[in-house]
Design an enzyme around this catalytic site. Structure first.
Site, PDB file in Angstrom:
ATOM      1  CB  THR A  10       1.639 -13.515  -0.117  1.00 35.74           C
ATOM      2  OG1 THR A  10       1.962 -13.279   1.267  1.00 35.74           O
ATOM      3  CG2 THR A  10       1.250 -14.977  -0.288  1.00 35.74           C
ATOM      4  CG  ASN A  11      -0.474 -14.384  -3.927  1.00 30.86           C
ATOM      5  OD1 ASN A  11       0.077 -15.388  -4.339  1.00 30.86           O
ATOM      6  ND2 ASN A  11      -1.355 -14.422  -2.941  1.00 30.86           N
ATOM      7  CB  VAL A  13      -2.876  -9.056  -7.911  1.00 32.68           C
ATOM      8  CG1 VAL A  13      -4.257  -9.096  -8.580  1.00 32.68           C
ATOM      9  CG2 VAL A  13      -2.911  -9.813  -6.591  1.00 32.68           C
ATOM     10  CE1 TYR A  98       2.135   9.721   3.311  1.00 33.01           C
ATOM     11  CE2 TYR A  98       2.963  10.975   1.450  1.00 33.01           C
ATOM     12  CZ  TYR A  98       2.546   9.780   2.004  1.00 33.01           C
ATOM     13  OH  TYR A  98       2.545   8.642   1.235  1.00 33.01           O
ATOM     14  CG  ASP A 107       1.205  -2.060  -0.145  1.00 39.19           C
ATOM     15  OD1 ASP A 107       1.884  -1.098   0.279  1.00 39.19           O
ATOM     16  OD2 ASP A 107       1.057  -3.126   0.496  1.00 39.19           O
TER      17      ASP A 107
END
Length: 259
Positions: A10-11, A13, A98, A107
């Site tokens: 969406t954005n 930053v 992992y 992210d």
């Protein structure tokens, strides 16, 4: 200054950090049609507003989940800052361990790195964005797994788009689950229902982690505060988590280059 950029669905930053201090930040909509000049000139205008110069930026690091904007964003940085950005996963590894061959989006891995550095281990990390993600980290920092569900805004937008008689709503938590009008009822179902879903996922995540119920839960993302204010199962809301994670990964990267 270090410029850290979190490119979400969406954005985008942009954060400016001096050491551990966030001295400024701003958002641009993530738009695949935006040109490199539009991005570059907007960023430069922000710098001018606060009497900064692009020369004050020593390096730029990016975590992105939107490959379609990366060519334009990288071109803008090269053109207006004269620097090649460091891109998480391409140029530097977040360093998450992992238990399988699974791989987190940039992210999520950056958030996990910051959460462990700031709040210890074991840990549950929540990110309330376009999608909501739940990630579990062991007491040694290994990634144990997680889950993904549609973000609350995506869910309510889908309801508005698919049901002709239902309106768009403001995302607030009502006082009662028993709403007396359509808007209050959608808010109750959407927001309070989402809180209930998150509480279940947190409880089940802790159970499967095997450390008991005393595992710290850290939340980030634009809607984290809305959820956290209405449940006692989220311990910390940290809106700066991804930017701090980018800083931590950058600092480790620079140390490794010197060795």
């Amino acid at each position: 200054m270090l410029m850290a950029i979190d490119v979400g669905n969406t954005n985008m930053v942009f954060g400016l950090l001096e050491g551990e201090t966030l001295v400024g930040s701003f958002r641009l909509m993530t738009d695949t049609n935006r040109t490199s000049d539009e991005i570059g000139l907007t960023v430069c205008e922000y710098f001018r507003r606060f009497n900064w110069t692009t020369d004050q930026v020593c390096d730029i690091i990016i975590a992105s989940v939107v490959p379609q904007v990366m060519y334009t964003l990288t071109s803008a940085i090269v053109k207006y800052f004269g620097k090649k950005p460091i891109i998480v996963d391409d140029d530097v590894s977040p360093g998450i361990e992992y238990d399988s061959e699974s791989h987190l989006g940039a992210d999520r891995s950056v958030s996990c790195v910051a959460a462990m550095e700031k709040y210890g281990k074991p840990l549950v990390v929540l990110d309330f964005g376009t999608a909501t993600t739940v990630d579990a980290l062991s007491d040694t920092g290994r990634y144990l797994g997680g889950c993904i569900l549609a973000g609350i805004r995506v869910s309510t937008d889908a309801l508005f788009q698919q049901a002709a008689m239902l309106p768009q709503i403001e995302l607030v938590c009502p006082d009662s689950v028993l709403g007396l009008n359509t808007i209050a009822q959608i808010q109750a179902g959407s927001v309070m229902g989402y809180i209930g879903a998150m509480e279940y996922l947190i409880r089940q995540t802790k159970r499967e982690m095997g450390y008991g119920q005393d595992v710290k839960v850290v939340a980030t993302g634009g809607l984290a505060r809305l959820i956290a204010d209405n449940t006692d199962m989220i311990d910390v809301v940290d809106g700066q988590l991804i930017l701090d994670g980018l800083r931590i990964i950058y600092e480790r990267y620079k140390r490794e280059q010197k060795e």
